[in-house]
Every structure is written in C-alpha cells, then in structure tokens.
Design an enzyme around this catalytic site. Structure first.
Site, PDB file in Angstrom:
ATOM      1  N   ARG A   1       1.072  -1.210   0.311  1.00 30.15           N
ATOM      2  CA  ARG A   1      -0.045  -0.416  -0.105  1.00 30.15           C
ATOM      3  C   ARG A   1       0.813   0.997  -0.183  1.00 30.15           C
ATOM      4  NH1 ARG A   1      -4.834   1.065   3.708  1.00 30.15           N
ATOM      5  NH2 ARG A   1      -6.100  -0.175   1.678  1.00 30.15           N
TER       6      ARG A   1
ATOM      7  N   HIS B   1      -7.417   1.068  -6.831  1.00 34.27           N
ATOM      8  CA  HIS B   1      -7.418   0.143  -5.804  1.00 34.27           C
ATOM      9  C   HIS B   1      -8.506  -1.069  -5.699  1.00 34.27           C
ATOM     10  CE1 HIS B   1      -7.924  -1.551  -1.232  1.00 34.27           C
ATOM     11  NE2 HIS B   1      -8.724  -0.979  -0.697  1.00 34.27           N
TER      12      HIS B   1
ATOM     13  N   GLN C   1      -9.924  -4.102  -4.138  1.00 35.21           N
ATOM     14  CA  GLN C   1     -11.443  -3.808  -3.524  1.00 35.21           C
ATOM     15  C   GLN C   1     -12.471  -4.126  -4.369  1.00 35.21           C
ATOM     16  OE1 GLN C   1     -12.560  -1.867  -0.360  1.00 35.21           O
ATOM     17  NE2 GLN C   1     -14.391  -2.936  -0.856  1.00 35.21           N
TER      18      GLN C   1
ATOM     19  N   ASP D   1     -17.333   6.851  -1.092  1.00 38.29           N
ATOM     20  CA  ASP D   1     -16.380   6.064  -0.582  1.00 38.29           C
ATOM     21  C   ASP D   1     -16.022   7.830   0.026  1.00 38.29           C
ATOM     22  OD1 ASP D   1     -14.148   5.790   0.359  1.00 38.29           O
ATOM     23  OD2 ASP D   1     -12.950   5.575  -1.453  1.00 38.29           O
TER      24      ASP D   1
ATOM     25  N   CYS E   1     -16.601   0.857   0.835  1.00 39.92           N
ATOM     26  CA  CYS E   1     -15.019   0.061   0.520  1.00 39.92           C
ATOM     27  C   CYS E   1     -14.645  -0.353   2.010  1.00 39.92           C
ATOM     28  CB  CYS E   1     -13.669   0.241  -0.210  1.00 39.92           C
ATOM     29  SG  CYS E   1     -13.825   2.067  -0.104  1.00 39.92           S
TER      30      CYS E   1
ATOM     31  N   ARG F   1     -12.906  -9.387   0.981  1.00 37.93           N
ATOM     32  CA  ARG F   1     -11.853  -8.697   0.320  1.00 37.93           C
ATOM     33  C   ARG F   1     -11.328 -10.393   1.317  1.00 37.93           C
ATOM     34  NH1 ARG F   1      -9.871  -4.120   1.228  1.00 37.93           N
ATOM     35  NH2 ARG F   1      -7.733  -4.631   0.428  1.00 37.93           N
TER      36      ARG F   1
HETATM   37  N1   CP Z   1     -11.271  -0.279   2.405  1.00 33.28           N
HETATM   38  C1   CP Z   1      -9.854  -0.796   2.555  1.00 33.28           C
HETATM   39  O1   CP Z   1      -9.232  -0.816   2.211  1.00 33.28           O
HETATM   40  O2   CP Z   1     -10.139  -0.902   4.373  1.00 33.28           O
HETATM   41  P1   CP Z   1      -8.690  -0.605   5.073  1.00 33.28           P
HETATM   42  O3   CP Z   1      -7.631   0.660   4.739  1.00 33.28           O
HETATM   43  O4   CP Z   1      -8.783  -0.773   6.372  1.00 33.28           O
HETATM   44  O5   CP Z   1      -7.649  -1.532   4.543  1.00 33.28           O
HETATM   45  N1  NVA Z   2     -10.184   6.685  -1.242  1.00 34.42           N
HETATM   46  C1  NVA Z   2      -9.636   5.952   0.017  1.00 34.42           C
HETATM   47  C2  NVA Z   2     -10.322   4.253   0.450  1.00 34.42           C
HETATM   48  C3  NVA Z   2      -9.852   4.003   1.472  1.00 34.42           C
HETATM   49  C4  NVA Z   2      -9.520   2.068   1.299  1.00 34.42           C
HETATM   50  C5  NVA Z   2      -8.530   6.332   0.050  1.00 34.42           C
HETATM   51  O1  NVA Z   2      -7.770   5.967  -0.738  1.00 34.42           O
HETATM   52  O2  NVA Z   2      -8.189   6.697   1.514  1.00 34.42           O
END
Ligand code: CP
Ligand code: NVA
Length: 310
Positions: free
Chosen positions: A108, A135, A138, A226, A265, A293
């Site tokens: 990440r 993502h 997701q 989101d 998400c 997930r």
């Molecule tokens: N939806 C998602 O990716 O959640 P986290 O940020 O908790 O991993």
């Molecule tokens: N759009 C959000 C998703 C988190 C899982 C972010 O990037 O923070």
C-alpha cells in the site's frame, strides 16, 4: 497448476482481460465455498507474502494476513517507516532484495509510480494494496459481492456519487472490462483528473459524467460512495463543505432501482458521505464487501502463484 512465467503481478483491473479476471473471481467464489464447508486447501503452503504498508489499513492488512494463513502460507508485516526505504533506499533496490527472500509482495503506497517501480524491479509477484490511483483488490471484492446478491456485474447500472478517487477509478476499469454502465456524479472541484478522464474515455461511452447526483442514481442497481477525504488529501474542511450535496442518504437511495444495493469500501464517515440509516439499512452490503476482501484476495493470491483454477 499453470505456468508461472511471466511474473503474475496484480497491479490494476485494467491490466486484465475479462476472462482472466473471471478465472480469479471463480477461484475466489470456490475458496469461499470451501471455507464455509470447513476446507482450507493449502495452495500456498510454506509461501511467504511480505506486506508493506506506507499508510494505515484495517481490512487490507488483516484480510491478506488471514487469507495467506488459510492457504497454508505466512506473511511478514512491514511499514515503510521501519524499513531502509525511510532512509532513501530505492523501491527498485528494495524489490530486488525482497525478491531474494519472499515469494510475493503486497504494498500500500500512495504513489502509483512507486508501485510500478517496485513491480518493475521485483522478480516475484507484486500486488497493489491501494495507491492514490487505484484499489483493484477492493473492486474484485465488490464485484464478488454484487454477483452474490444480484447476478452478473456486466448487466448492472452502477452509480458513483462523491469524490473522484482511487476506488472510483478501479470501478471504471471494471465496467470497461466486464460491461454494464456507470454514472459518476462529483463536484467539479473534486471531479476526475486527466488520468481518470482517459480511463473513462477507454470505457467507450459506458461511463457517463452527470452533475446532479439525483439524476446519476436514478434507476441504478448499485449506488457507491467513499470517504470525502482519502489518504494523502489535506483540504479536509473544504472537502466536507463542497461534497456535502453528494451525501448518500435515504432520499437519494430512493431514486435508485427498488432492489438497488449500497456499497462503500470502508472506513466510512457516518454523517458525511453516507448516513447511518443507509449504512445499516436493508440495501447496504458494506460488511459483505469487507468480508469478501478475504475471499477475493485469496483468489488473487492463488492466481499470482500460478493457479488458474482450483
Ligand atoms: N477498504 C480498505 O482498503 O480498507 P483498509 O484501509 O482498512 O485496508
Ligand atoms: N479512497 C480511500 C480508500 C480507503 C480504503 C483512500 O484512498 O483513503
């Protein structure tokens, strides 16, 4: 067992054709069914996944960890801060070193270019666990969830309301690959950037930008939103002010199809982008998404390690 060459990175939905994504999803569905029957096929016995988190996570971190264990493998959890990355070792060199130790890397990291640098230098599969651009894990889980409840995603009318962000982009990629249609309603201040517009253009007319969120959700089979403030965003107050008309509440949901589902998400900010009565209401499948997930990523892991079916 399929051939393992070339390296099977999982970086974006748009890198795949529909048949490959369908094979991954079929494995996810099968692994979920097997788990429900108490079976945990050890497809990845003794394999090690390194997980690098440059940013916070609950779902991605726990679901990848548990998923590897259920498949017979192990994980190593790392954060950028505690690695030499924080002392300017390059991602490419990090990838070369880690490829000598572990069997796959999940990362990440906000910069998508950094993800591509890592994947370009790694000799083991790299999985995108979220960047500012996309993502994909997701959205595989979301598709699995939609299809469990309603059937083929390729026949669905999807509506996105709120900030144009990474999750939205991966949904655009999904509609481009599987079919169906998508409407997107965002304020102009937080609308699609050039990269997103180019992805929307690639959808060949199946993705439409609509100013009015009420018009965008009309007749939709799936309404998605989101957070208004993604990781890496700093203009929190401005976002909350400008995005307020894009809140998903009951009156907005009522404009969608009668059997429409609601997705997010997570993590959600109740009272901002979505009201609690929608989050906890009968149309919401947000916790199914979160569960999936785990199953979707087990399909991704199996595919990265060379499986095409199980
Ligand atoms: N939806 C998602 O990716 O959640 P986290 O940020 O908790 O991993
Ligand atoms: N759009 C959000 C998703 C988190 C899982 C972010 O990037 O923070």
């Amino acid at each position: 067992m399929a051939s393992t060459s070339p390296i099977r990175h999982f970086l974006d939905i748009k890198q795949f054709d529909a048949a490959t994504l369908r094979r991954i999803l079929d494995m996810s569905v099968r692994l979920k069914k097997l788990l429900g029957e108490g079976e945990r096929p050890a497809l990845l016995k003794d394999r090690v996944l390194a997980m690098i988190f440059e940013r916070e996570s609950t779902r991605t971190r726990v679901s990848f960890d548990v998923g590897m264990r259920q498949l017979g493998g192990e994980t190593i959890m790392l954060t950028g801060k505690e690695m030499q990355l924080s002392r300017e070792e390059t991602l490419a060199d990090t990838a070369r070193v880690m490829s000598r130790y572990v069997d796959a890397i999940m990362i990440r990291i906000l910069s998508h270019d950094d993800l591509l640098e890592l994947a370009g230098a790694a000799s083991v599969p790299v999985i995108n666990g979220l960047t500012r651009v996309s993502h994909p894990c997701q959205i595989l889980a979301d598709i699995q969830t939609f299809e469990e409840h309603r059937g083929p995603i390729g026949e669905a009318k999807v509506a996105w309301v709120g900030d144009a962000n990474n999750v939205m982009t991966s949904w655009v990629h999904a509609v481009t690959t599987f079919g169906g249609t998508m409407t997107i309603s965002t304020p102009k201040e937080y609308g699609p950037d050039q990269g997103m517009l180019s992805d929307i253009a690639d959808a060949g007319g199946r993705v439409e930008l609509i100013d009015d969120p009420r018009a965008a959700v009309e007749g939709a089979d799936l309404v998605i939103t989101d957070t208004w403030v993604s990781m890496g965003d700093s203009d929190v107050n401005e976002r909350r002010r400008i995005l307020k008309p894009y809140r998903v509440d009951k009156s907005l949901m009522n404009l969608a199809a009668k059997k429409a589902l609601f997705m997010h998400c997570l993590p959600a900010h109740r009272g901002d982008e979505v009201t609690s009565d929608v989050m906890d209401g009968p149309q919401s499948v947000v916790f199914d998404e979160a569960e999936n997930r785990l199953h979707a990523q087990k399909g991704v892991l199996a595919w990265c390690f060379g499986w095409d079916e199980i």
